[in-house]
Design a protein around this motif. Structure first.
Motif, PDB file in Angstrom:
ATOM      1  N   TRP A 109       0.836  -1.204   0.000  1.00 24.78           N
ATOM      2  CA  TRP A 109       0.000   0.000   0.000  1.00 24.78           C
ATOM      3  C   TRP A 109       0.872   1.256   0.000  1.00 24.78           C
ATOM      4  O   TRP A 109       1.916   1.310   0.632  1.00 24.78           O
ATOM      5  N   ALA A 110       0.386   2.232  -0.751  1.00 24.13           N
ATOM      6  CA  ALA A 110       1.017   3.559  -0.739  1.00 24.13           C
ATOM      7  C   ALA A 110      -0.084   4.603  -0.580  1.00 24.13           C
ATOM      8  O   ALA A 110      -1.269   4.322  -0.818  1.00 24.13           O
ATOM      9  N   HIS A 111       0.319   5.770  -0.173  1.00 20.35           N
ATOM     10  CA  HIS A 111      -0.645   6.863   0.004  1.00 20.35           C
ATOM     11  C   HIS A 111      -0.125   8.086  -0.740  1.00 20.35           C
ATOM     12  O   HIS A 111       1.067   8.396  -0.705  1.00 20.35           O
ATOM     13  N   THR A 112      -1.036   8.785  -1.434  1.00 19.24           N
ATOM     14  CA  THR A 112      -0.680  10.032  -2.124  1.00 19.24           C
ATOM     15  C   THR A 112      -1.607  11.141  -1.658  1.00 19.24           C
ATOM     16  O   THR A 112      -2.784  10.917  -1.358  1.00 19.24           O
ATOM     17  N   PRO A 136       2.560  -0.453   6.490  1.00 19.70           N
ATOM     18  CA  PRO A 136       2.474  -0.788   7.926  1.00 19.70           C
ATOM     19  C   PRO A 136       1.176  -0.325   8.579  1.00 19.70           C
ATOM     20  O   PRO A 136       0.543  -1.082   9.327  1.00 19.70           O
ATOM     21  N   GLU A 137       0.740   0.878   8.277  1.00 16.47           N
ATOM     22  CA  GLU A 137      -0.435   1.398   8.969  1.00 16.47           C
ATOM     23  C   GLU A 137      -1.724   0.722   8.517  1.00 16.47           C
ATOM     24  O   GLU A 137      -2.726   0.729   9.240  1.00 16.47           O
ATOM     25  N   LEU A 138      -1.731   0.151   7.294  1.00 15.65           N
ATOM     26  CA  LEU A 138      -2.932  -0.511   6.817  1.00 15.65           C
ATOM     27  C   LEU A 138      -2.939  -2.007   7.147  1.00 15.65           C
ATOM     28  O   LEU A 138      -4.006  -2.625   7.187  1.00 15.65           O
ATOM     29  N   GLU A 139      -1.772  -2.593   7.322  1.00 20.03           N
ATOM     30  CA  GLU A 139      -1.714  -4.019   7.622  1.00 20.03           C
ATOM     31  C   GLU A 139      -1.942  -4.308   9.098  1.00 20.03           C
ATOM     32  O   GLU A 139      -2.445  -5.369   9.467  1.00 20.03           O
ATOM     33  N   ASP A 142      -4.059  -1.856  14.653  1.00 16.96           N
ATOM     34  CA  ASP A 142      -3.947  -0.599  15.403  1.00 16.96           C
ATOM     35  C   ASP A 142      -3.724   0.569  14.453  1.00 16.96           C
ATOM     36  O   ASP A 142      -4.283   1.658  14.662  1.00 16.96           O
ATOM     37  N   ALA A 143      -2.926   0.335  13.434  1.00 13.02           N
ATOM     38  CA  ALA A 143      -2.662   1.415  12.474  1.00 13.02           C
ATOM     39  C   ALA A 143      -3.919   1.760  11.711  1.00 13.02           C
ATOM     40  O   ALA A 143      -4.185   2.936  11.422  1.00 13.02           O
ATOM     41  N   ARG A 144      -4.755   0.731  11.354  1.00 16.76           N
ATOM     42  CA  ARG A 144      -5.988   1.015  10.635  1.00 16.76           C
ATOM     43  C   ARG A 144      -6.946   1.840  11.486  1.00 16.76           C
ATOM     44  O   ARG A 144      -7.603   2.739  10.979  1.00 16.76           O
TER      45      ARG A 144
END
Length: 722
Positions: A109-112, A136-139, A142-144
């Motif tokens: 995953w990437a974020h733009t 990391p934040e999506l997998e 807690d990050a989600r």
């Protein structure tokens, strides 16, 4: 990401800030950045963005299609739809998560997050944004759960940097940078209540800005030494920021400054050094009334803000230095002083362009010149070299010098223009120039004008009416030589006492989207309604041109013929005619006839011109030197006009019988028939042959003729090479 296509009218290398420089805060947050030019379709990625997309620099040529191997088609279509929707609904920001296929085939995953920049019409033309690894934040669960909070925090921090950078992006000068920082709409972007900024000058720091209101520094702290115990001085001295997290800390660390801030409810402050090329150029202080303390992330963001301010400030300083250098070059190319010419009042003005966004475009190739000539004549020049840069200014300087030299050598106007065109064509440049050269005899008011692709002059009469004075024209300088059309026609303008000749460049009449003729008519109306004194009139015209803030420079030359102190006697015309120069002979013949007409001699004008022509021709045929012809009105014995032609030969003229073919031998017989008297006088090493005409009645001013101001003459060939 879709490829919008390529447009030659808008190239990213024409933007002074493309591509956008990545901020240090992005790297600290493991973020990459991109800069997408929507007009050309080119995308610039920084090194961190390449890592996020698992791309090698050589694998990406800047076109969206090169990302197809890393962004799956479904993800690409979703992103395109999101961006297109944001552009259509007028949004300034968008953000999305998407998947990236790595070179080993796995997905992550990437974020733009992007900021859409629009031009003055609201059309999107550029997107600046960030890329980061969001796996990391999506997998992790807690990050989600915390994703929204993380996004908001990071958006806020990066938004501070982006907003500050956007506010400073268009600052061209140091004053622009100061205004951007003091702007009450800009301070909230920085999260500060007030701002102060100082610049380093030697071993001192001079306070140059405080806002939005004064009062953030006492009078004694406006100029401080770098070694003093002030927060701004410490930041400059140590090249590191100073963070003050409470009023108590402020009072303890800086007791000399704190008493002046107690009434402003300051609770925290950050003083950031402004560093450019490893040296301090100043410091900025951000003052807060709603926070206590700074987190590590806050400090990183503020350091990035200081870096953006330093870059803008350095760019502004460089711009001002280069502009000063360019303007100095142009001023050196223009005449430093305008000589005083008896019989006329002169005013000249120059206004630089105000083109925004392009360094060096606020100078150009417009110029003026005034050239004193023998016999009470004066040459007036106005011209415009193609282009708006230092090269145009340099070409202008060379062209002005050669025009002045050719005119001072005594060449007639058509020859001056032709030789200048040859010079420009042979110069190592691809520039051409428009020009108008007017040679004025102030004793008679006769002006011989030559126009090379330039706009016509204006003529303001003593009564205030102003109109266009059409002059037959040729090709611009440089082009006429290239195409072999060096024969410039000469137009004659009659300048009565009290009349003003207006010469200007097109920067004074051109307006975006308007016809040139409309601009000329508008200028004529301004001249007609303006003050009579030429300096006041020139100030008014150039001031009005400055208000339009056009992207072309403008030059202006006004020449007003003074009122005659007495009528009749005392009027005088003098001309030098070189042997072997038919253009000079034709010009003298034309000027004599026009002068006689302007003096009110009416039906005698042709006889006077014919007698003068015969006497000049005798000198050119039978001697080896110049002929000097002088016309003067006498009043000692009635009202008479005297024609004198001097030469360097002592041989006396003699009447001869006409030859067998009847073409020679009639010169002095013609003089004797037309003139009321003629004779010969010894003059030093030569002689003077004179003829006089008795004139009936008192001198009278010539009647006003609406169409008489300009009389095109047949083209004269360029003068012979000296």
């Amino acid at each position: 990401m879709a490829d919008p296509g390529t447009s030659e009218s808008s190239r990213p290398d024409e933007w002074p800030d493309w591509p956008a420089r990545p901020s240090p805060v992005l790297a600290l947050n493991r973020m990459g950045s991109f800069d997408w030019d929507l007009d050309t379709g080119l995308i610039h990625l920084d090194a961190r963005a390449h890592e996020v997309l698992d791309l090698l620099p050589e694998e990406f040529d800047g076109r969206p299609g090169a990302l197809a191997g890393r962004v799956p088609r479904a993800e690409s279509l979703r992103l395109d739809t999101l961006v297109a929707q944001a552009m259509r609904n007028g949004s300034e920001h968008y953000g999305a998560y998407f998947r990236v296929r790595l070179r080993d085939g796995t997905l992550r995953w990437a974020h733009t997050q992007g900021r859409i920049r629009r031009d003055g019409t609201g059309r999107p033309h550029r997107v600046i944004g960030i890329l980061r690894d969001a796996t990391p934040e999506l997998e992790e669960s807690d990050a989600r759960r915390d994703r929204a909070a993380l996004d908001e925090a990071r958006r806020r921090r990066t938004g501070v940097v982006q907003s500050a950078t956007a506010a400073l992006a268009h600052a061209r000068t140091v004053d622009d940078v100061i205004d951007a920082l003091k702007d009450t709409a800009g301070l909230p972007h920085l999260g500060a209540t007030g701002v102060v900024m100082g610049l380093v000058e030697g071993d001192r720091i001079v306070l140059v800005a405080e806002g939005p209101d004064d009062g953030y520094a006492d009078e004694g702290a406006r100029v401080t030494r770098i070694d003093e115990a002030y927060p701004m001085s410490e930041a400059v001295r140590t090249l590191s920021p100073r963070f003050i997290e409470s009023p108590r800390e402020f009072a303890e660390r800086y007791p000399a400054l704190w008493p002046h801030l107690t009434g402003l409810r300051i609770t925290a402050a950050a003083y950031l050094p402004l560093i450019a090329q490893a040296r301090p150029i100043g410091a900025v202080g951000l003052l807060y009334s709603d926070r206590s303390g700074f987190t590590p992330e806050d400090r990183d963001v503020l350091v990035a803000v200081g870096s953006s301010i330093a870059q803008s400030l350095q760019r502004a300083m460089l711009y001002e230095q280069r502009t000063d250098l360019a303007e100095g070059l142009q001023q050196a190319m223009l005449p430093r002083t305008i000589p005083s010419v008896p019989g006329c009042d002169i005013a000249v003005r120059y206004r630089a362009a105000s083109a925004a966004g392009t360094l060096g475009r606020d100078i150009g190739g417009d110029w003026y010149d005034l050239i004193p000539l023998p016999g009470g004549r004066v040459g007036a020049v106005i011209g415009d070299v193609q282009g708006h840069d230092t090269h145009a200014a340099a070409v202008m300087g060379q062209l002005r010098i050669v025009l002045r030299a050719y005119a001072a050598e005594g060449h007639p106007p058509a020859t001056v223009m032709a030789r200048a065109s040859v010079f420009l064509h042979e110069l190592d440049t691809d520039r051409f120039a428009t020009c108008l050269y007017a040679e004025a005899d102030l004793a008679t008011g006769v002006i011989q004008a030559v126009r090379a692709g330039h706009i016509d002059p204006l003529l303001r009469h003593g009564g205030g009416a102003c109109r266009r004075a059409p002059v037959p024209g040729g090709l611009p300088l440089g082009l006429s030589a290239e195409f072999g059309q060096l024969s410039y026609p000469v137009g004659t303008i009659e300048l009565d006492p009290g009349d003003t000749l207006v010469l200007c460049t097109d920067g004074l009449v051109e307006r975006p989207g308007a016809d040139l003729d409309d601009g000329v008519r508008a200028l004529a109306a301004l001249v007609a309604s303006g003050p009579e004194e030429v300096r006041a009139l020139a100030d008014r015209l150039i001031e009005l041109a400055g208000r339009r803030r056009g992207d072309d420079d403008a030059a202006l030359l006004l020449l007003r013929r003074r009122e005659r102190e007495s009528q009749g006697a005392g009027r005088r015309l003098r001309r030098h005619v070189a042997p072997g120069d038919p253009a000079a002979l034709g010009g003298a013949r034309r000027t004599i006839r026009t002068a006689a007409r302007v003096w009110g001699l009416g039906r005698h004008a042709d006889d006077i011109a014919l007698v003068a022509d015969e006497l000049i021709t005798n000198v050119l045929l039978h001697t080896e030197g110049f002929a000097v012809v002088t016309l003067r009105l006498l009043s000692d014995t009635g009202r008479r006009l005297r024609v004198e032609v001097e030469d360097s030969s002592s041989a006396l003229p003699r009447r001869r019988e006409a030859g067998e073919n009847g073409m020679t031998g009639r010169g002095l017989l013609l003089v004797e028939t037309l003139a009321d008297g003629w004779g010969v006088e010894a003059r030093g090493g030569g002689k003077c042959v004179w003829a006089e005409f008795a004139l009936p009645g008192p001198a009278a001013a010539p009647a006003e003729e609406p169409a008489r101001a300009v009389r095109p003459a047949a083209p004269e060939p360029p003068g012979r090479e000296s």
